[in-house]
Design an enzyme around this catalytic site. Sequence first.
Site, PDB file in Angstrom:
ATOM      1  N   ASP A   1       0.851  -1.183   0.000  1.00 20.35           N
ATOM      2  CA  ASP A   1       0.000   0.000   0.000  1.00 20.35           C
ATOM      3  C   ASP A   1       0.890   1.237   0.000  1.00 20.35           C
ATOM      4  OD1 ASP A   1      -1.947   2.122   0.862  1.00 20.35           O
ATOM      5  OD2 ASP A   1      -3.254   0.378   1.195  1.00 20.35           O
TER       6      ASP A   1
ATOM      7  N   ASP B   1       4.052   1.887  -4.400  1.00 20.21           N
ATOM      8  CA  ASP B   1       3.110   1.704  -5.498  1.00 20.21           C
ATOM      9  C   ASP B   1       2.878   0.206  -5.729  1.00 20.21           C
ATOM     10  OD1 ASP B   1       3.177   1.144  -8.720  1.00 20.21           O
ATOM     11  OD2 ASP B   1       1.838   2.787  -8.181  1.00 20.21           O
TER      12      ASP B   1
ATOM     13  N   PHE C   1      -6.925  -4.637  -4.361  1.00 21.05           N
ATOM     14  CA  PHE C   1      -7.853  -3.616  -3.885  1.00 21.05           C
ATOM     15  C   PHE C   1      -7.385  -2.202  -4.227  1.00 21.05           C
ATOM     16  CE2 PHE C   1      -8.396  -7.227  -1.025  1.00 21.05           C
ATOM     17  CZ  PHE C   1      -9.769  -7.358  -0.959  1.00 21.05           C
TER      18      PHE C   1
ATOM     19  N   TYR D   1     -14.754   6.547 -12.902  1.00 25.10           N
ATOM     20  CA  TYR D   1     -14.378   5.493 -11.960  1.00 25.10           C
ATOM     21  C   TYR D   1     -14.913   4.141 -12.423  1.00 25.10           C
ATOM     22  CZ  TYR D   1     -14.813   2.503  -7.853  1.00 25.10           C
ATOM     23  OH  TYR D   1     -14.787   1.438  -6.995  1.00 25.10           O
TER      24      TYR D   1
ATOM     25  N   ASN E   1     -22.777  -1.142  -1.803  1.00 25.49           N
ATOM     26  CA  ASN E   1     -22.395  -0.262  -0.696  1.00 25.49           C
ATOM     27  C   ASN E   1     -21.852  -1.091   0.471  1.00 25.49           C
ATOM     28  OD1 ASN E   1     -23.583   2.646  -1.383  1.00 25.49           O
ATOM     29  ND2 ASN E   1     -24.983   1.079  -2.148  1.00 25.49           N
TER      30      ASN E   1
ATOM     31  N   ARG F   1     -29.139  14.371  -6.989  1.00 21.65           N
ATOM     32  CA  ARG F   1     -27.868  14.463  -7.700  1.00 21.65           C
ATOM     33  C   ARG F   1     -28.031  13.841  -9.077  1.00 21.65           C
ATOM     34  NH1 ARG F   1     -24.183  12.013  -2.874  1.00 21.65           N
ATOM     35  NH2 ARG F   1     -25.721  10.377  -3.219  1.00 21.65           N
TER      36      ARG F   1
END
Length: 334
Positions: free
Chosen positions: A42, A62, A81, A149, A178, A287
């Site tokens: 990470d 990286d 991830f 994204y 979510n 939105r």
Amino acid sequence: MPTDITTPSIPMKLVVTGGAGYVGSVCAARLLEAGHEVTVVDDLSTGHADAVPDGARFVQGDAAEVAGTLLADGFDGVLHFAAKSLVGESMQDPGSYWRGNVLNSLRLLDAMRTHGTPRLVFSSTAATYGEPESSPIPESATAAPTNTYGATKLAIDHAITSYARAHGLAAVSLRYFNVAGAYGRFGERHTTETHLIPLVLQVATGERDQVQIYGDDYPTGDGTAVRDYIHVADLADAHLLALARARPGEHQIFNLGNGTGFSVREVIDACREVTGHPIPAVVAQRRAGDPAVLVASSEQARERLGWKPQRTELVDIVADAWRFAQERKATGRA
């Protein structure tokens, strides 16, 4: 479904990219509990060093660059991830998302091929589907992302399919909705918070005065948007199952969700119940691009992975998130 996926049949040597982040840290913890050897990679741009689970080796840097040399030591698989994941930012600065997500993932795939790393579990997203025509959303739904994204994640999925077919990679992509809740000392702690449950809980902790409801005129039971919430520990367990069931030369894609949608008002009410705080809420305009309902069909994951979420009650998910939020506030952790 196995009765206890924390008991391994074959311990593996694994790399977890982004393992100092929210989902990555929980997954790394569950892998360790299952007896696997874990190396977390990470760059700490959004992750936290103290979120790396005890027992995991930590290499800062990286993900793709580090993996290019790290994988030479011989690993059984990668759980990927590491990614940039803010929808609004992706629309304002698309280049950083194409470079940070797609190019880095290609570099990782090339490193895996070079060093013969056989398995990949990729953290994908429901954002690949855009605005679906129906709900619950199956894997067969048209992938038409409405933001950069989601487009970058879909591009990575396409690349993984190509590498699996051409080079025999055993790969699984998990598209989830979510994510919420906490697991032990691991939970959500984003510098820029965009997720509903932690935003609502920030009102209860005094970090904000009120929460906004973006639209109350949707064609839903109470007029607010409905979303599918999955507990982070259930999500991590799906990654362990995917790792065990990846097949050479095949790229499998599964949706993961609770299977039950909860409206924005239901989430706020659950937070009020758990915290005992009134949590003022103010209705704002919708939105652009927000669908009325986003709920996953996880039938394929149930049938082919043997996965079934265990923590499905909204108040229980919120209670875990609230415990973590209180601990974080008490210890002053960023």
